[in-house]
Design an enzyme around this catalytic site. Structure first.
Site, PDB file in Angstrom:
ATOM      1  CE  LYS A 148       3.035   3.766  -6.016  1.00  0.00           C
ATOM      2  NZ  LYS A 148       3.038   5.155  -6.536  1.00  0.00           N
ATOM      3  CE1 TYR A 169       3.060   2.713  -2.495  1.00  0.00           C
ATOM      4  CE2 TYR A 169       4.931   1.293  -2.959  1.00  0.00           C
ATOM      5  CZ  TYR A 169       4.340   2.538  -2.995  1.00  0.00           C
ATOM      6  OH  TYR A 169       5.012   3.609  -3.533  1.00  0.00           O
TER       7      TYR A 169
END
Length: 270
Positions: free
Chosen positions: A170, A166
């Site tokens: 991001k 993640y």
């Protein structure tokens, strides 16, 4: 009326007459951005895979006197994204702002252990979908001197384990926003990011309830433990994040681009 209740009802009319495209409309932040965008005067184009969610949010906006159009969209499918862009322009003739909220949460495990194909699929929705939709709407955004807002995450700032995939996605989204700011800026288009921390909505509420059940304590105990890590001793709610997003989408931020605003009640400083 508490401060939270006042914030939930008060909304300056700062997007009057503008057309706002919101991707990833669900029950949490996407809904809040769409509804508060309508309260701020925008006509809203709603995009997500699940048509029933779009219908529900569109009806909510219409019930309060706003204008909303639903476009079921698979953001990983190029033809579907093209249809979204064309549908927004066919309905309203122009687009002033696009908010990229769609995401999937990768497995909570070490990046070294995560299935490679899972990372690849996550990249498609968490990063490349935002690029594709922005590219398709770039000509319209140039005409309107508009704005792009990417929803990022506090995962950029922390060192929590098992968020590797993640964090990579991001971080890529942040680099994408900054790169698009450089490229679209000379065209008059602003590109910014908003990075929430824990958002007190369905996903985090379920996590808190699960942890409380496993420990045999009241959910308020777990909430207070998480909130203790913030300066304000509370977790932001979807409307708190939406307000920051709509500020970036509005003319109030006409001189701001290439920036990332953390909205986490002081959970991390940047």
């Amino acid at each position: 009326m508490t401060a939270a209740e006042r914030a939930a009802t008060a909304m300056p009319i700062m997007l009057e007459g503008k057309v706002l495209v919101v991707s990833g409309v669900g029950t949490g932040l996407g809904r809040s951005v769409a509804v508060r965008g309508a309260l701020a005067g925008a006509r809203v184009v709603l995009a997500a895979r699940t048509e029933s969610r779009l219908t529900e949010v569109a009806e909510e906006i219409r019930d309060m006197g706003g204008t909303a159009v639903s476009v079921p969209t698979d953001l990983t499918d190029d033809a579907s994204v093209t249809n979204l862009a064309e549908s927004a322009l066919a309905e309203f003739g122009f687009v002033d702002a696009v908010v990229h909220n769609a995401f999937v949460q990768p497995p909570h495990e070490r990046l070294l252990d995560t299935e490679f194909e899972s990372v690849r699929r996550g990249m498609d929705i968490n990063l490349l979908a935002a690029l594709n939709l922005t590219r398709k709407l770039a000509p319209a955004l140039e005409k309107s001197q508009g704005s792009v807002v990417m929803i990022n995450s506090m995962v950029l700032r922390n060192q929590l384990p098992n968020f590797g995939a993640y964090r990579v996605m991001k971080a890529g989204l942040l680099a994408l926003a900054r790169s698009l700011s450089v490229e679209l800026g000379p065209m008059g288009v602003r590109v910014n990011s908003v990075a929430p921390g824990y958002i007190w909505a369905e996903r985090v509420q379920r996590m808190v309830e699960k942890q409380a059940g496993e420990r045999g304590v009241d959910p308020s105990v777990v909430y207070d433990e998480i909130a203790a890590g913030t300066d304000l001793r509370r977790l932001p709610e979807p409307d708190d994040i939406a307000n920051a997003v709509l500020f970036f989408a509005s003319d109030l931020a006409r001189a701001i681009t290439g920036q990332c605003l953390d909205v986490n009640c002081g959970h991390a400083h940047h």
